[in-house]
Design a protein around this motif. Structure first.
Motif, mmCIF file in Angstrom:
data_model
loop_
_atom_site.group_PDB
_atom_site.id
_atom_site.type_symbol
_atom_site.label_atom_id
_atom_site.label_comp_id
_atom_site.label_asym_id
_atom_site.label_seq_id
_atom_site.Cartn_x
_atom_site.Cartn_y
_atom_site.Cartn_z
ATOM 1 N N TYR A 317 0.819 -1.216 0.000
ATOM 2 C CA TYR A 317 0.000 0.000 0.000
ATOM 3 C C TYR A 317 0.851 1.264 0.000
ATOM 4 N N LYS A 318 2.015 1.183 0.642
ATOM 5 C CA LYS A 318 2.937 2.319 0.573
ATOM 6 C C LYS A 318 3.442 2.496 -0.855
ATOM 7 N N ALA A 319 3.642 1.369 -1.540
ATOM 8 C CA ALA A 319 4.074 1.413 -2.943
ATOM 9 C C ALA A 319 2.977 2.029 -3.811
ATOM 10 N N ALA A 320 1.733 1.622 -3.562
ATOM 11 C CA ALA A 320 0.607 2.150 -4.336
ATOM 12 C C ALA A 320 0.454 3.649 -4.113
ATOM 13 N N ALA A 321 0.576 4.075 -2.865
ATOM 14 C CA ALA A 321 0.445 5.500 -2.546
ATOM 15 C C ALA A 321 1.557 6.319 -3.196
ATOM 16 N N ALA A 322 2.778 5.792 -3.136
ATOM 17 C CA ALA A 322 3.908 6.498 -3.745
ATOM 18 C C ALA A 322 3.728 6.619 -5.246
ATOM 19 N N PHE A 323 3.205 5.575 -5.868
ATOM 20 C CA PHE A 323 2.992 5.589 -7.313
ATOM 21 C C PHE A 323 1.893 6.575 -7.704
ATOM 22 N N LEU A 324 0.801 6.597 -6.956
ATOM 23 C CA LEU A 324 -0.278 7.542 -7.253
ATOM 24 C C LEU A 324 0.194 8.978 -7.059
ATOM 25 N N GLN A 325 1.034 9.184 -6.068
ATOM 26 C CA GLN A 325 1.604 10.510 -5.849
ATOM 27 C C GLN A 325 2.476 10.908 -7.039
ATOM 28 N N PHE A 326 3.260 9.965 -7.534
ATOM 29 C CA PHE A 326 4.123 10.206 -8.688
ATOM 30 C C PHE A 326 3.296 10.555 -9.927
ATOM 31 N N LEU A 327 2.211 9.812 -10.141
ATOM 32 C CA LEU A 327 1.356 10.062 -11.307
ATOM 33 C C LEU A 327 0.712 11.444 -11.261
ATOM 34 N N SER A 328 0.569 12.001 -10.063
ATOM 35 C CA SER A 328 -0.084 13.294 -9.909
ATOM 36 C C SER A 328 0.878 14.475 -10.001
ATOM 37 N N THR A 329 2.167 14.212 -10.129
ATOM 38 C CA THR A 329 3.130 15.307 -10.198
ATOM 39 C C THR A 329 2.919 16.133 -11.464
ATOM 40 N N PRO A 330 3.175 17.440 -11.401
ATOM 41 C CA PRO A 330 2.959 18.316 -12.561
ATOM 42 C C PRO A 330 3.644 17.820 -13.829
ATOM 43 N N LYS A 331 4.891 17.359 -13.694
ATOM 44 C CA LYS A 331 5.649 16.918 -14.861
ATOM 45 C C LYS A 331 4.968 15.744 -15.555
ATOM 46 N N GLN A 333 1.818 14.592 -15.204
ATOM 47 C CA GLN A 333 0.474 14.907 -15.672
ATOM 48 C C GLN A 333 0.495 15.786 -16.926
ATOM 49 N N ALA A 334 1.400 16.758 -16.959
ATOM 50 C CA ALA A 334 1.513 17.625 -18.138
ATOM 51 C C ALA A 334 1.955 16.815 -19.352
ATOM 52 N N GLU A 335 2.891 15.920 -19.125
ATOM 53 C CA GLU A 335 3.421 15.064 -20.195
ATOM 54 C C GLU A 335 2.313 14.164 -20.763
ATOM 55 N N TRP A 336 1.531 13.561 -19.875
ATOM 56 C CA TRP A 336 0.437 12.668 -20.264
ATOM 57 C C TRP A 336 -0.653 13.448 -21.000
ATOM 58 N N HIS A 337 -1.000 14.604 -20.472
ATOM 59 C CA HIS A 337 -2.018 15.480 -21.069
ATOM 60 C C HIS A 337 -1.627 15.904 -22.478
ATOM 61 N N GLN A 338 -0.391 16.334 -22.641
ATOM 62 C CA GLN A 338 0.064 16.830 -23.937
ATOM 63 C C GLN A 338 0.184 15.714 -24.975
ATOM 64 N N PHE A 339 0.520 14.526 -24.528
ATOM 65 C CA PHE A 339 0.688 13.405 -25.456
ATOM 66 C C PHE A 339 -0.650 12.831 -25.902
ATOM 67 N N THR A 340 -1.593 12.714 -24.966
ATOM 68 C CA THR A 340 -2.828 11.975 -25.237
ATOM 69 C C THR A 340 -4.056 12.828 -25.548
ATOM 70 N N THR A 346 -4.488 18.103 -12.372
ATOM 71 C CA THR A 346 -4.146 19.079 -11.332
ATOM 72 C C THR A 346 -3.978 20.475 -11.927
ATOM 73 N N HIS A 347 -4.171 21.472 -11.068
ATOM 74 C CA HIS A 347 -3.986 22.865 -11.485
ATOM 75 C C HIS A 347 -2.522 23.096 -11.882
ATOM 76 N N ALA A 348 -1.602 22.471 -11.151
ATOM 77 C CA ALA A 348 -0.172 22.657 -11.418
ATOM 78 C C ALA A 348 0.213 22.118 -12.794
ATOM 79 N N ALA A 349 -0.362 20.991 -13.183
ATOM 80 C CA ALA A 349 -0.066 20.403 -14.498
ATOM 81 C C ALA A 349 -0.614 21.294 -15.609
ATOM 82 N N TYR A 350 -1.769 21.866 -15.374
ATOM 83 C CA TYR A 350 -2.373 22.789 -16.341
ATOM 84 C C TYR A 350 -1.504 24.029 -16.480
ATOM 85 N N ASP A 351 -1.057 24.579 -15.351
ATOM 86 C CA ASP A 351 -0.211 25.775 -15.376
ATOM 87 C C ASP A 351 1.127 25.495 -16.064
#
Length: 433
Positions: A317-331, A333-340, A346-351
């Motif tokens: 569960y610590k692994a799952a939480a760390a991974f979900l936190q990683f997926l939510s990072t601006p870098k 999320q912005a990368e995923w958004h721009q590619f797909t 998140t607001h930070a990824a949009y900014d």
């Protein structure tokens, strides 16, 4: 010689134990093609960024197949730690008591940094309970937009994309006059032409705040607004303004081949557009009826979210939480958004995406985000939470096809769909009460 062999063996054991020291978890997903390749890249980046955890991404087929596989695996005690479930499966996952580990609780229990306010409320609202607690983590969230062929527009003397359905009719007539075979076509007709139509005009699709506040829900998509819109689309089909091409994204080729000058479909279709459309195209917001509202509300999301399942140990569960936190990072999320073309969650990824100049170099790609964030979601525009919704959509699709074929009137078809859909809701209610 023997000491050397022992030392080598001990060293080998040490290396082996080190290589398997990372806590491993599985993530079952439904992302194929280019998006699946991108997903694997993101997972590899997470695995390479630290040595404590290792995520194994497993492609399980379609959204329905992935959810069905996860349910079967849970019953057999062979479930993954994380599973990707499409938005219409949200009510089913919520009702699976004892099967899910709510994300907000996971992050709190594992003391992992998590700020719900960092996420776009129009996205997270779909996956939160009535108190606003996030039950799953949005990953690939989309919303419907309007794609238009700039070259066909120029030929027809059209200077801007239509903002309203009234303008869609006017623009389509000009396209037809210039030689187009049809004005527009649509993907995901239930999602775009009924579910989002209702949200955009702040009209309920179902009772109980679209299913958020109870299981004793009744469908309401046979009201005046919905009947008027489907009636208009039936008229448009007869005149060539609208051309039906299939229940999901099957109609996209009508746009790619330049038969139709416009296409209403998912924002996540952007990647496919760039690969398949051999012409200059634009992206605009989903039209609304100016005769019904002065200011349209936000559209609702499609796509999927990530659910954490019960039955794992604390380290996993610590692994799952760390991974979900990683997926939510601006870098990421912005990368995923721009590619797909999926929304940044998140607001930070949009900014960050704006700061990088992506929207300037790719005009129109911001339309979906603006459409989702321009207004505060209402009880009619935050999404749908309906049991057996996969089957209900099939019922709706069948009803709409009976309208397009002329077998039934819009009112009769939608009335029948509501009755059949309510039967499915009662079955779900009976099973989960």
């Amino acid at each position: 010689m023997r000491k050397s062999m022992i030392a080598t063996a001990v060293l080998g054991m040490s290396v082996a134990s080190t290589s398997f020291a990372a806590t491993q978890i599985e993530w079952w997903h439904a992302m194929g093609g280019a998006n699946g390749e991108k997903l694997n890249e993101i997972v590899k980046e997470f695995n390479d960024s630290q040595s404590k955890y290792e995520v194994d991404p497993v492609f399980k087929g379609t959204y329905t197949e992935t959810m069905t596989s996860a349910i079967a695996a849970f019953r057999a005690h062979k479930q993954p730690a994380i599973v990707q479930v499409f938005e219409v499966g949200t009510a089913t996952m919520m009702a699976a008591k004892g099967a899910i580990y709510p994300v907000y609780k996971l992050m709190k229990d594992t003391k992992t940094g998590f700020d719900p306010k960092a996420y776009l409320s129009s996205v997270t609202g779909y996956y939160s309970d009535v108190k606003g607690n996030m039950l799953s983590m949005p990953f690939n969230s989309s919303t419907p937009v309007l794609y238009y062929n700039k070259e066909m527009f120029k030929k027809a003397g059209i200077s801007a994309p239509p903002k309203t359905w009234e303008e869609v009719e006017t623009v389509s007539k000009k396209l037809l006059a210039s030689g187009a075979k049809c004005g527009f076509t649509t993907g995901w007709q239930s999602w775009v032409q009924l579910e989002n139509l209702s949200a955009r005009h702040n009209v309920p699709f179902a009772s109980n705040d679209d299913g958020f506040t109870g299981l004793d829900t009744k469908l309401l998509f046979n009201g005046p607004l919905q009947v008027m819109h489907i009636t208009k689309m039936r008229e448009w089909q007869k005149s060539g303004i609208f051309s039906y091409g299939g229940r999901r994204s099957d109609s996209a080729p009508k746009f790619y081949s330049q038969q139709c000058g416009m296409y209403t479909g998912s924002s996540s279709a952007y990647g496919g557009m760039t690969r398949n459309a051999k012409f200059d195209f634009g992206v605009s917001s989903l039209p609304y009826w100016a005769s019904e509202v002065k200011q349209p509300d936000n559209t609702i999301i499609g796509g999927a979210s990530l659910w954490v399942l019960q039955g794992k140990d604390k380290a996993q569960y610590k692994a799952a939480a760390a991974f979900l936190q990683f997926l939510s990072t601006p870098k990421i999320q912005a990368e995923w958004h721009q590619f797909t073309g999926y929304l940044p969650i998140t607001h930070a990824a949009y900014d960050l995406t704006k700061k990088e100049g992506f929207y300037q170099s790719h005009p129109g790609t911001e339309a979906a985000v603006i459409q989702m964030t321009a207004t505060q979601p209402t009880v009619n525009s935050r999404g749908l939470r309906l049991g057996n919704f996969v089957q209900i959509r099939d019922v709706i699709n069948g009803a709409l096809e009976s309208v397009w074929s002329g077998k039934e009137t819009p009112q009769a078809a939608l009335d029948t769909a509501v009755k059949r859909g309510d039967v499915l809701l009662r079955k779900f209610e009976k099973t989960h009460n």
